[in-house]
Design an enzyme around this catalytic site. Structure first.
Site, short mmCIF file in Angstrom:
data_model
loop_
_atom_site.label_atom_id
_atom_site.label_comp_id
_atom_site.label_asym_id
_atom_site.label_seq_id
_atom_site.Cartn_x
_atom_site.Cartn_y
_atom_site.Cartn_z
N GLU A 1 -52.26 -35.77 -77.14
CA GLU A 1 -52.61 -35.75 -75.71
C GLU A 1 -53.23 -34.41 -75.31
OE1 GLU A 1 -52.73 -38.52 -74.66
OE2 GLU A 1 -51.35 -39.48 -76.05
N GLY A 2 -53.99 -33.82 -76.20
CA GLY A 2 -54.58 -32.51 -75.95
C GLY A 2 -53.64 -31.45 -76.46
#
Length: 598
Positions: A443-444
Site C-alpha cells: 500500500e505504498g
C-alpha cells in the site's frame, strides 16, 4: 501455542472516555441513534468471532498456505478458512458499517475499525480476504455508476462476493504511471483488458462465489504517466442483468507468490486475457477513484500492525510472568523458586512496555482517524466535514508508516522476550514478526508515505493542515498547562509542538533550494510527526485517567494507563531529538557517495 484475548476494556476507554464517539456522532444523521451499549455489544460479539473462529486458524493457515491448481487456475485457501468465512457472512459482519441502501447495517466506521483490529490480531492473513472487499465497496460506493452499484454493492455488502485492488505490475512497483495493462473499448460500452498484475492480495480463492477486481489500465488514447490511468471493474465471473453469475471472465491467477509471511492469504499474479470490464469513474481519472480504496487500505494496514502488536504483547507478557531465569539485580523476588520470572528485569519490561505503548497509541490514532472519516462523510456542517477530511489526509500516511514501523519493532521485541523459544514456530511469535514485515512495504512503502506526508500534505499547502493539528495540541496544552499532575505529559508535548513549526519551515526552505533535501528528511520527519500525534493522544489518555482517579476510581486500569504514558514520554518520545538532528544532516552525505556506492 499463542493465545488471544480481545482488548475490549481498552477499546471502550478510547471510544467512550477519550473520544466520546457517541456524542461526537449524534449530530450525524445516520448515527444519531447509536449508543455506547450497542457499540460495546457489537465489539464483544466481534471479539468472540475473532478469538474463537479466526484465531485458531492462524498457525495452521501459516503452515499450510494456499495451493494453486495450474490447470484450472483455481486457488484453495488453507483448511478452515472457507468455513470461517461462511460463519463471518452468517453473522452479518461484512455489512457492519455499510450503507443500509445496499443491505448494510449503517454503523459508524469507527466500530468497524475496532472490530478489524481484533480480526488482525487473530489472523491477519484471513482478515485480508474480507478486508479488501470493504475497500472495493467504498470505491464503488463513491465512484461507481448506478448500474454498477445496484449490481455489485449488495453482494459485496453481504460478503457473498469479495473484492481486490489490481494495481501494480512486474516493472512498476509503486510507480503506477509505468503500468502497461490495456483496455480496448467495445461496441457494447464494455472494455477488454489485457495485461498482467502482481502482488494481488486475495486475487483468487475459494471463499466466495465471485471476486470483484478493480483494475487500473490504459485506454488506447491515454496520455503517458499517471494522468493516463483509468479504473475498471472486472469480475471473476460475468454478472448477468439479474445478478446471477455467467461464464468465467478472462482474468485468472497465473501463480501464487511465495512470501516471507501472510502465507494464509493468496497473493497472486493475475493475468488479464481479454477480460471484460466496465469503466469506474471518468476516463484517465482512475487513480483518483482508486485512492478511495488505497487510503482505506492504508488505514487498514496500520490496523494490521496494531493488531499484531497487541497479540504479540499479550503473549510476551504472559511468557515473561511465567518464565524463570536468573535473579533480579536488586535481589531475589521469587524466593521460593530457583530463579525469578524474567519480568523483573528492566530490559524485559522495556520491551514489553514498548509494545504496550505502541499498541495503545496506535489504537487511539486509528480510532481518531475512523471518527474523522465518519464526520467527513456524514457531519451536517460543511466546515467540519472539510476539516475532518484535511486532518484525515494528514494522518493517513502517519497511520500507515508510523504504526507499521512500530509494529515491526514491537513484534521483534516480543519475540526477543521469548529468547530462543521465540525463534521456534510452535510459540507463534516468529509468525507475528514475519507477518508484520509486509505491512511496511505494501500500500505504498513507508518511504513513499513519508514523501507524501512531507511533500504533499505539509509543504504543498505551506503547513496549513499541520497547523490544524497543531491547534488541537495547543488547545490541550492550554487546558492542562496549569495542572501540575499533567506537567510530565504536557511539557514535552508543548516543546515538540513549538519545535515542529521551526523544523518544518527549515526543511521546507532547504527543499525549495534542493528537492533531494525533502527526500533525505522525509522518513525521520514522519517519525517526528508520529510522535507528536502519539504524544497528543497519550496526554489526552493520561488526563482522562487522572480525572477518573481524582473522582475516586480505584480501577487499576487507570493506574496502568498513567504508567504506560509515563514510560512512553520518558523512553520513546525523546527519539524525536535524534530524528530532527538526522533530518537536519541534509542530503549531501547521501547523494555525494558515488565512490561508496560504486
Amino acid at each position: 501455542m499463542p493465545t488471544y484475548t480481545p482488548p475490549l476494556r481498552d477499546m471502550q476507554f478510547v471510544l467512550h472516555e477519550v473520544f466520546n464517539v457517541v456524542e461526537e456522532l449524534k449530530v450525524c444523521p445516520p448515527h444519531a441513534e447509536v449508543d455506547a451499549d450497542t457499540i460495546n455489544a457489537v465489539l464483544e460479539e466481534g471479539g468472540k468471532f475473532a478469538a474463537e473462529v479466526a484465531f485458531p486458524l492462524n498457525l495452521s493457515g501459516d503452515q499450510e498456505g494456499c495451493t494453486l491448481d495450474k490447470a484450472t487456475h483455481e486457488v484453495k485457501a488453507p483448511k478452515g478458512f472457507k468455513e470461517a468465512y461462511k460463519t463471518y457472512i452468517e453473522g452479518g459482519w461484512p455489512a457492519l458499517s455499510c450503507d443500509p441502501e445496499y443491505g448494510g447495517q449503517g454503523l459508524p466506521f469507527v466500530v468497524n475499525q475496532a472490530f478489524y483490529e481484533m480480526l488482525n490480531s487473530a489472523n491477519q492473513a484471513w482478515t485480508m480476504y474480507p478486508g479488501l472487499s470493504h475497500g472495493a465497496y467504498e470505491c464503488l460506493h463513491a465512484h461507481g455508476t448506478e448500474a454498477q452499484k445496484k449490481l455489485y454493492l449488495p453482494k459485496l455488502v453481504s460478503g457473498e462476493w469479495t473484492g481486490t485492488m489490481c494495481l501494480t505490475e512486474p516493472h512498476c512497483g509503486t510507480d503506477l504511471g509505468l503500468l502497461r495493462t490495456k483496455a480496448e473499448p467495445q461496441p457494447d460500452g464494455t472494455y477488454k483488458l489485457t495485461g498482467q498484475k502482481i502482488f494481488i492480495s486475495a486475487g483468487e480463492h475459494d471463499l466466495a462465489e465471485n471476486i470483484v477486481h478493480l483494475v487500473l489500465a490504459r485506454l488506447p488514447d491515454a496520455p503517458q504517466g499517471s494522468k493516463g490511468i483509468s479504473l475498471f471493474l472486472v469480475p471473476k465471473f460475468h454478472v448477468k442483468a439479474d445478478g446471477s453469475l455467467g461464464e468465467r471472465n478472462g482474468i485468472y491467477c497465473g501463480g501464487i507468490e511465495h512470501k516471507m509471511g501472510i502465507h494464509g492469504n493468496a497473493t497472486c499474479q493475475m493475468i488479464l486475457d481479454g477480460a471484460v470490464g466496465t469503466l469506474v469513474g471518468q476516463p484517465n481519472k482512475g487513480l483518483q477513484a482508486m485512492f478511495v480504496m488505497m487510503n482505506a487500505a492504508r488505514l487498514g494496514v496500520g490496523n494490521q500492525s496494531v493488531g499484531l502488536t497487541e497479540v504479540a504483547f499479550q503473549n510476551a507478557l504472559a511468557y515473561a510472568k511465567d518464565r524463570i531465569q536468573m535473579r533480579s539485580l536488586s535481589g531475589a523476588k521469587a524466593k521460593d523458586k530457583p530463579a525469578d520470572p524474567i519480568i523483573v528485569h528492566p530490559d524485559v519490561r522495556k520491551m514489553l512496555l514498548t509494545a504496550k505503548a505502541y499498541a495503545e497509541g496506535g489504537r487511539a490514532l486509528l480510532t481518531f482517524c475512523a471518527l474523522l472519516l465518519d464526520k467527513e462523510l456524514h457531519h451536517p456542517d460543511e466546515k467540519v466535514r472539510q476539516d475532518s477530511a484535511d486532518l484525515l489526509a494528514l494522518l493517513t500516511p502517519i497511520a500507515k508508516a508510523f504504526l507499521t514501523d512500530n509494529g515491526f519493532e514491537a513484534t521483534n521485541h516480543c519475540l526477543q522476550v521469548f529468547g530462543g523459544h521465540g525463534y521456534i514456530k510452535e510459540w507463534g511469535m516468529e509468525q507475528y514478526v514475519r507477518d508484520a514485515r509486509i505491512n511496511m512495504i505494501y500500500e505504498g512503502t513507508n518511504t513513499v508515505q513519508s514523501l507524501d506526508l512531507l511533500g504533499r500534505k505539509v509543504l504543498a499547502n505551506n503547513g496549513a493542515t499541520l497547523k490544524k493539528f497543531g491547534k488541537l495540541v495547543a488547545a490541550l496544552v492550554e487546558e492542562e498547562g496549569v495542572n501540575e499532575k499533567m506537567a510530565e505529559f504536557i511539557n514535552p508535548l508543548a516543546y515538540l509542538g513549538e519545535q515542529m513549526t521551526k523544523f518544518t519551515t527549515e526543511i521546507g526552505f532547504r527543499g525549495f533550494q534542493n528537492p533531494d533535501e525533502v527526500g533525505a528528511a522525509a522518513v525521520p520527519y514522519l517519525r517526528v510527526a508520529g510522535h507528536l500525534v502519539f504524544g497528543y493522544f497519550f496526554a489526552r489518555m493520561a488526563s482522562v485517567a487522572l480525572k477518573a482517579i481524582a473522582a475516586g476510581s480505584t480501577d487499576p486500569f487507570y493506574t496502568a494507563k498513567l504508567q504506560t504514558a509515563r514510560f512512553y514520554f520518558a523512553k520513546l518520545f525523546p527519539e524525536t531529538a535524534t530524528l530532527m538532528r538526522v533530518a537536519r544532516a541534509g542530503s549531501q552525505v547521501l547523494m555525494d557517495t558515488d565512490a561508496a556506492l560504486a
